[in-house]
Design an enzyme around this catalytic site. Structure first.
Site, PDB file in Angstrom:
ATOM      1  N   GLU A  44       0.822  -1.209   0.000  1.00 41.71           N
ATOM      2  CA  GLU A  44       0.000   0.000   0.000  1.00 41.71           C
ATOM      3  C   GLU A  44       0.859   1.263   0.000  1.00 41.71           C
ATOM      4  OE1 GLU A  44      -3.049   0.317  -0.596  1.00 41.71           O
ATOM      5  OE2 GLU A  44      -3.666  -1.776  -0.476  1.00 41.71           O
ATOM      6  N   TYR A 127      -6.160   6.638   4.236  1.00 41.25           N
ATOM      7  CA  TYR A 127      -6.357   5.588   3.245  1.00 41.25           C
ATOM      8  C   TYR A 127      -5.574   4.328   3.600  1.00 41.25           C
ATOM      9  CZ  TYR A 127      -5.615   2.570  -0.669  1.00 41.25           C
ATOM     10  OH  TYR A 127      -5.519   1.431  -1.423  1.00 41.25           O
ATOM     11  N   ASP A 145      -9.730   4.708  -2.682  1.00 43.45           N
ATOM     12  CA  ASP A 145      -8.658   5.204  -3.543  1.00 43.45           C
ATOM     13  C   ASP A 145      -9.290   5.774  -4.814  1.00 43.45           C
ATOM     14  OD1 ASP A 145      -9.428   2.995  -5.024  1.00 43.45           O
ATOM     15  OD2 ASP A 145      -7.408   2.176  -5.243  1.00 43.45           O
TER      16      ASP A 145
END
Length: 345
Positions: A44, A127, A145
Protein backbone atom coordinates in the site's frame (compact mmCIF):
# COMPACT_ATOMS: atom_id res chain seq x y z
CA UNK A 1 -29.26 -3.25 0.32
CA UNK A 2 -25.71 -3.02 1.68
CA UNK A 3 -25.22 -6.77 1.98
CA UNK A 4 -26.97 -7.50 -1.31
CA UNK A 5 -24.77 -5.21 -3.38
CA UNK A 6 -21.67 -6.32 -1.53
CA UNK A 7 -22.45 -9.99 -2.10
CA UNK A 8 -22.99 -9.45 -5.83
CA UNK A 9 -19.56 -7.83 -6.03
CA UNK A 10 -17.92 -10.51 -3.89
CA UNK A 11 -19.32 -13.23 -6.15
CA UNK A 12 -17.76 -11.40 -9.12
CA UNK A 13 -14.47 -11.02 -7.25
CA UNK A 14 -14.34 -14.73 -6.42
CA UNK A 15 -14.21 -15.43 -10.15
CA UNK A 16 -12.21 -12.41 -11.35
CA UNK A 17 -9.75 -11.34 -8.64
CA UNK A 18 -6.46 -10.08 -10.01
CA UNK A 19 -3.36 -12.04 -9.02
CA UNK A 20 -0.83 -9.86 -7.20
CA UNK A 21 2.31 -10.82 -5.29
CA UNK A 22 1.04 -9.28 -2.04
CA UNK A 23 -2.51 -10.57 -2.28
CA UNK A 24 -4.09 -13.65 -0.73
CA UNK A 25 -6.72 -14.57 -3.31
CA UNK A 26 -10.33 -15.32 -2.37
CA UNK A 27 -9.95 -19.08 -2.73
CA UNK A 28 -6.89 -19.23 -0.45
CA UNK A 29 -8.54 -16.85 1.97
CA UNK A 30 -11.63 -19.08 2.11
CA UNK A 31 -9.30 -21.96 3.01
CA UNK A 32 -8.03 -19.99 6.00
CA UNK A 33 -4.85 -18.38 4.66
CA UNK A 34 -4.42 -14.94 6.19
CA UNK A 35 -2.64 -11.98 4.57
CA UNK A 36 0.71 -10.90 6.02
CA UNK A 37 0.16 -7.37 7.42
CA UNK A 38 3.76 -6.46 6.56
CA UNK A 39 3.26 -7.31 2.89
CA UNK A 40 -0.08 -5.49 2.76
CA UNK A 41 1.39 -2.38 4.40
CA UNK A 42 4.46 -2.43 2.13
CA UNK A 43 2.36 -2.80 -1.02
CA UNK A 44 0.00 0.00 0.00
CA UNK A 45 2.87 2.41 0.68
CA UNK A 46 4.42 1.53 -2.68
CA UNK A 47 1.11 1.91 -4.51
CA UNK A 48 0.52 5.48 -3.37
CA UNK A 49 0.57 7.71 -6.48
CA UNK A 50 1.94 4.73 -8.47
CA UNK A 51 0.50 2.01 -10.69
CA UNK A 52 0.28 -1.70 -9.94
CA UNK A 53 2.42 -2.43 -13.00
CA UNK A 54 5.19 -0.15 -11.71
CA UNK A 55 5.10 -1.62 -8.20
CA UNK A 56 5.14 -5.38 -8.86
CA UNK A 57 8.88 -5.80 -9.48
CA UNK A 58 9.83 -3.39 -6.70
CA UNK A 59 7.64 -5.30 -4.25
CA UNK A 60 9.18 -8.65 -5.20
CA UNK A 61 12.71 -7.27 -4.87
CA UNK A 62 11.94 -5.68 -1.50
CA UNK A 63 10.34 -8.78 -0.01
CA UNK A 64 13.08 -11.06 -1.32
CA UNK A 65 15.68 -8.81 0.27
CA UNK A 66 13.72 -7.91 3.43
CA UNK A 67 11.07 -10.63 3.94
CA UNK A 68 9.99 -9.43 7.41
CA UNK A 69 9.40 -6.03 8.93
CA UNK A 70 12.32 -6.71 11.29
CA UNK A 71 14.61 -7.21 8.29
CA UNK A 72 13.55 -3.91 6.75
CA UNK A 73 13.93 -2.12 10.08
CA UNK A 74 17.54 -3.35 10.36
CA UNK A 75 18.50 -2.26 6.85
CA UNK A 76 20.81 0.67 6.15
CA UNK A 77 18.99 3.80 5.07
CA UNK A 78 21.09 4.09 1.91
CA UNK A 79 20.26 0.51 0.89
CA UNK A 80 16.54 1.10 1.16
CA UNK A 81 16.65 4.48 -0.56
CA UNK A 82 18.67 2.93 -3.39
CA UNK A 83 16.21 0.05 -3.75
CA UNK A 84 13.35 2.56 -3.81
CA UNK A 85 14.94 4.72 -6.55
CA UNK A 86 12.60 5.11 -9.51
CA UNK A 87 9.36 4.74 -7.54
CA UNK A 88 9.25 8.47 -6.79
CA UNK A 89 7.71 10.35 -3.84
CA UNK A 90 10.81 9.63 -1.76
CA UNK A 91 9.32 10.81 1.52
CA UNK A 92 7.45 7.48 1.40
CA UNK A 93 10.73 5.58 1.58
CA UNK A 94 11.93 7.59 4.57
CA UNK A 95 8.61 7.04 6.34
CA UNK A 96 8.73 3.37 5.35
CA UNK A 97 11.91 2.95 7.37
CA UNK A 98 10.61 4.99 10.29
CA UNK A 99 7.42 2.93 10.42
CA UNK A 100 9.25 -0.40 10.11
CA UNK A 101 11.51 0.55 13.02
CA UNK A 102 8.61 1.57 15.24
CA UNK A 103 6.81 -1.71 14.51
CA UNK A 104 9.94 -3.82 14.99
CA UNK A 105 11.33 -2.06 18.05
CA UNK A 106 8.23 -0.87 19.90
CA UNK A 107 5.47 -3.26 18.81
CA UNK A 108 7.37 -6.57 18.73
CA UNK A 109 7.09 -6.75 14.95
CA UNK A 110 3.29 -6.69 14.96
CA UNK A 111 1.22 -4.15 13.10
CA UNK A 112 -1.84 -2.78 14.93
CA UNK A 113 -5.13 -4.17 13.66
CA UNK A 114 -7.33 -1.05 13.88
CA UNK A 115 -7.45 2.13 11.84
CA UNK A 116 -7.01 4.29 14.94
CA UNK A 117 -3.79 2.55 16.02
CA UNK A 118 -2.41 2.28 12.49
CA UNK A 119 -2.85 6.04 12.07
CA UNK A 120 -0.34 6.58 14.88
CA UNK A 121 2.47 5.05 12.81
CA UNK A 122 4.80 7.19 10.67
CA UNK A 123 3.74 7.58 7.05
CA UNK A 124 0.30 6.00 7.51
CA UNK A 125 -2.64 8.22 6.60
CA UNK A 126 -6.38 7.53 6.52
CA UNK A 127 -6.36 5.59 3.24
CA UNK A 128 -3.46 3.31 4.18
CA UNK A 129 -4.83 2.74 7.69
CA UNK A 130 -8.18 1.68 6.25
CA UNK A 131 -6.57 -0.53 3.61
CA UNK A 132 -4.33 -2.39 6.07
CA UNK A 133 -7.14 -2.73 8.63
CA UNK A 134 -9.53 -4.14 6.04
CA UNK A 135 -7.25 -6.28 3.89
CA UNK A 136 -4.86 -7.60 6.54
CA UNK A 137 -7.25 -7.84 9.51
CA UNK A 138 -10.77 -7.97 7.96
CA UNK A 139 -11.93 -4.85 9.75
CA UNK A 140 -15.00 -3.23 8.10
CA UNK A 141 -13.10 -0.11 7.07
CA UNK A 142 -14.08 1.93 4.02
CA UNK A 143 -11.09 1.94 1.65
CA UNK A 144 -11.28 4.83 -0.83
CA UNK A 145 -8.66 5.20 -3.54
CA UNK A 146 -9.01 6.64 -7.05
CA UNK A 147 -10.66 3.48 -8.35
CA UNK A 148 -13.19 3.48 -5.53
CA UNK A 149 -13.93 7.17 -6.06
CA UNK A 150 -14.75 6.45 -9.67
CA UNK A 151 -16.96 3.45 -8.91
CA UNK A 152 -18.89 5.20 -6.14
CA UNK A 153 -19.41 8.42 -8.09
CA UNK A 154 -20.91 6.41 -10.96
CA UNK A 155 -22.91 3.97 -8.87
CA UNK A 156 -24.55 6.79 -6.88
CA UNK A 157 -24.47 9.46 -9.64
CA UNK A 158 -22.38 11.90 -7.61
CA UNK A 159 -21.92 14.79 -10.04
CA UNK A 160 -20.20 17.27 -7.72
CA UNK A 161 -16.63 17.79 -9.01
CA UNK A 162 -13.67 16.47 -7.05
CA UNK A 163 -12.34 17.27 -4.54
CA UNK A 164 -15.65 18.65 -3.21
CA UNK A 165 -17.31 15.29 -3.92
CA UNK A 166 -15.04 13.38 -1.54
CA UNK A 167 -17.38 13.46 1.53
CA UNK A 168 -20.31 12.12 -0.50
CA UNK A 169 -18.10 9.45 -2.08
CA UNK A 170 -16.77 8.40 1.32
CA UNK A 171 -20.30 8.19 2.71
CA UNK A 172 -21.33 5.97 -0.20
CA UNK A 173 -18.29 3.73 0.35
CA UNK A 174 -18.96 3.46 4.08
CA UNK A 175 -22.61 2.64 3.50
CA UNK A 176 -21.73 -0.26 1.19
CA UNK A 177 -18.81 -1.76 3.16
CA UNK A 178 -20.04 -5.11 4.53
CA UNK A 179 -19.40 -6.66 7.91
CA UNK A 180 -18.57 -10.03 6.33
CA UNK A 181 -15.41 -10.28 4.17
CA UNK A 182 -14.61 -6.55 4.24
CA UNK A 183 -11.02 -7.21 3.13
CA UNK A 184 -12.09 -9.08 0.02
CA UNK A 185 -14.78 -6.47 -0.62
CA UNK A 186 -12.24 -3.60 -0.45
CA UNK A 187 -10.06 -5.35 -3.02
CA UNK A 188 -13.09 -6.19 -5.14
CA UNK A 189 -14.12 -2.54 -5.51
CA UNK A 190 -10.56 -1.58 -6.46
CA UNK A 191 -10.40 -4.42 -8.99
CA UNK A 192 -13.75 -3.37 -10.42
CA UNK A 193 -12.47 0.17 -10.95
CA UNK A 194 -9.18 -1.01 -12.44
CA UNK A 195 -10.60 -3.56 -14.88
CA UNK A 196 -14.28 -2.80 -15.60
CA UNK A 197 -15.26 0.66 -14.37
CA UNK A 198 -12.28 2.26 -16.09
CA UNK A 199 -11.81 6.01 -16.66
CA UNK A 200 -12.49 5.71 -20.38
CA UNK A 201 -14.75 3.24 -22.17
CA UNK A 202 -16.03 1.44 -19.06
CA UNK A 203 -17.24 -2.09 -19.77
CA UNK A 204 -20.69 -1.51 -18.32
CA UNK A 205 -22.19 -4.67 -19.87
CA UNK A 206 -19.65 -6.79 -17.96
CA UNK A 207 -20.12 -4.97 -14.66
CA UNK A 208 -21.75 -6.88 -11.78
CA UNK A 209 -23.25 -3.55 -10.61
CA UNK A 210 -24.61 -2.48 -14.01
CA UNK A 211 -28.28 -2.70 -12.93
CA UNK A 212 -28.06 -0.47 -9.83
CA UNK A 213 -25.57 1.96 -11.43
CA UNK A 214 -27.29 5.35 -11.62
CA UNK A 215 -24.69 6.88 -13.94
CA UNK A 216 -25.07 4.04 -16.47
CA UNK A 217 -28.83 4.49 -16.37
CA UNK A 218 -28.41 8.23 -16.99
CA UNK A 219 -25.89 7.61 -19.77
CA UNK A 220 -23.15 9.68 -18.11
CA UNK A 221 -20.88 7.01 -16.61
CA UNK A 222 -17.83 8.01 -18.62
CA UNK A 223 -18.12 11.65 -17.49
CA UNK A 224 -17.75 10.76 -13.79
CA UNK A 225 -16.11 11.55 -11.51
CA UNK A 226 -16.01 15.18 -12.51
CA UNK A 227 -12.96 17.18 -11.58
CA UNK A 228 -12.35 20.85 -10.99
CA UNK A 229 -10.04 22.42 -13.60
CA UNK A 230 -6.37 21.92 -12.82
CA UNK A 231 -4.10 24.88 -12.28
CA UNK A 232 -1.08 25.06 -14.56
CA UNK A 233 2.06 23.73 -12.89
CA UNK A 234 4.90 26.22 -12.45
CA UNK A 235 8.28 25.59 -14.07
CA UNK A 236 11.49 25.52 -12.06
CA UNK A 237 14.98 25.46 -13.50
CA UNK A 238 18.43 24.59 -12.26
CA UNK A 239 21.90 23.31 -13.07
CA UNK A 240 23.03 19.72 -12.65
CA UNK A 241 26.73 18.76 -12.62
CA UNK A 242 28.17 15.49 -13.88
CA UNK A 243 31.87 14.86 -13.33
CA UNK A 244 33.71 11.59 -13.78
CA UNK A 245 37.11 10.45 -12.53
CA UNK A 246 37.97 7.06 -14.00
CA UNK A 247 34.99 4.82 -13.21
CA UNK A 248 33.84 7.04 -10.33
CA UNK A 249 31.27 9.85 -10.45
CA UNK A 250 30.93 12.92 -8.28
CA UNK A 251 27.95 12.20 -6.02
CA UNK A 252 26.34 13.68 -2.95
CA UNK A 253 23.52 12.71 -0.62
CA UNK A 254 20.66 15.17 -0.66
CA UNK A 255 19.47 16.60 2.68
CA UNK A 256 17.05 14.40 4.56
CA UNK A 257 14.34 17.05 4.42
CA UNK A 258 12.94 18.31 1.15
CA UNK A 259 12.35 16.89 -2.31
CA UNK A 260 14.27 13.66 -3.01
CA UNK A 261 15.47 13.85 0.60
CA UNK A 262 18.19 11.40 1.58
CA UNK A 263 18.71 10.18 -1.96
CA UNK A 264 22.06 9.72 -3.71
CA UNK A 265 22.34 12.33 -6.47
CA UNK A 266 24.56 14.39 -8.70
CA UNK A 267 25.27 17.89 -7.35
CA UNK A 268 22.84 20.59 -8.46
CA UNK A 269 22.19 24.26 -7.99
CA UNK A 270 19.04 25.48 -6.29
CA UNK A 271 15.87 25.11 -8.34
CA UNK A 272 13.82 28.19 -9.13
CA UNK A 273 12.75 30.68 -11.78
CA UNK A 274 16.25 32.15 -12.23
CA UNK A 275 18.78 29.71 -10.73
CA UNK A 276 22.39 30.65 -10.04
CA UNK A 277 25.11 28.27 -11.26
CA UNK A 278 26.75 26.40 -8.38
CA UNK A 279 29.53 24.17 -9.75
CA UNK A 280 30.82 21.71 -7.12
CA UNK A 281 34.45 21.92 -8.32
CA UNK A 282 36.76 23.99 -10.48
CA UNK A 283 36.63 22.56 -13.99
CA UNK A 284 36.06 23.29 -17.62
CA UNK A 285 32.31 22.70 -17.45
CA UNK A 286 30.55 22.31 -20.78
CA UNK A 287 26.86 22.27 -21.62
CA UNK A 288 25.65 18.71 -22.31
CA UNK A 289 21.99 19.53 -22.84
CA UNK A 290 18.97 19.47 -20.56
CA UNK A 291 16.73 17.02 -18.77
CA UNK A 292 13.10 17.55 -17.91
CA UNK A 293 11.03 15.91 -15.22
CA UNK A 294 7.58 16.52 -13.77
CA UNK A 295 6.92 16.34 -10.06
CA UNK A 296 3.53 16.55 -8.37
CA UNK A 297 3.52 20.33 -8.07
CA UNK A 298 5.92 21.60 -10.74
CA UNK A 299 7.86 20.91 -13.92
CA UNK A 300 11.65 20.85 -13.62
CA UNK A 301 14.18 21.69 -16.34
CA UNK A 302 17.83 21.08 -15.48
CA UNK A 303 20.76 22.28 -17.57
CA UNK A 304 23.30 19.45 -17.49
CA UNK A 305 26.92 20.56 -17.15
CA UNK A 306 29.70 18.02 -17.71
CA UNK A 307 33.41 18.00 -16.85
CA UNK A 308 36.11 15.36 -17.38
CA UNK A 309 38.96 16.55 -15.15
CA UNK A 310 37.57 18.56 -12.23
CA UNK A 311 39.59 19.81 -9.31
CA UNK A 312 38.92 18.77 -5.69
CA UNK A 313 35.16 18.98 -5.07
CA UNK A 314 33.75 21.51 -2.63
CA UNK A 315 30.90 19.12 -1.86
CA UNK A 316 30.20 15.47 -2.51
CA UNK A 317 32.76 12.79 -3.28
CA UNK A 318 33.80 10.53 -6.15
CA UNK A 319 32.40 7.01 -5.84
CA UNK A 320 31.29 4.05 -7.99
CA UNK A 321 27.77 4.43 -9.33
CA UNK A 322 24.92 2.08 -10.09
CA UNK A 323 22.54 4.35 -12.06
CA UNK A 324 19.54 2.29 -10.90
CA UNK A 325 20.02 3.70 -7.38
CA UNK A 326 19.45 7.27 -8.60
CA UNK A 327 16.10 9.08 -8.68
CA UNK A 328 14.61 9.22 -12.16
CA UNK A 329 15.62 12.79 -12.98
CA UNK A 330 19.28 12.00 -12.24
CA UNK A 331 19.11 8.77 -14.22
CA UNK A 332 17.95 10.84 -17.17
CA UNK A 333 21.01 13.07 -16.84
CA UNK A 334 23.35 10.07 -16.61
CA UNK A 335 21.73 8.57 -19.70
CA UNK A 336 22.03 11.88 -21.53
CA UNK A 337 25.81 12.08 -21.12
CA UNK A 338 26.60 8.37 -21.43
CA UNK A 339 24.29 7.49 -24.30
CA UNK A 340 23.71 10.85 -25.93
CA UNK A 341 19.95 10.50 -25.70
CA UNK A 342 17.35 13.04 -24.85
CA UNK A 343 16.48 13.59 -21.21
CA UNK A 344 12.88 14.57 -21.84
CA UNK A 345 9.95 12.68 -20.31
Amino acid sequence: MREGLAQVLLDWYDDNARVMPWRVGPADRARGQRPDPYRIWLSEIMLQQTTVAAVRDYFVRFTNRWPRVEDLAAAEDAEVMGAWAGLGYYARARNLLRCARVVAEELDGRFPDTEAELLKLPGIGPYTAAAVAAIAFDRPAAVVDGNVERVMSRLRLIETPLPDAKPAIRQAAETLTPIERPGDYAQAVMDLGATICTPRNPSCMLCPWRSPCAAREAGVAETLPRKAPKKAKPVRRGYLYLAQRGDDWLLEQRPDKGLLGGMLAFPTSDWGEAPTPAPPALADWRDAGEVRHTFTHFHLILRVMQADAPGPPSRGAFAPLDPKTLPTVFRKAHKLVTQGRTGRD
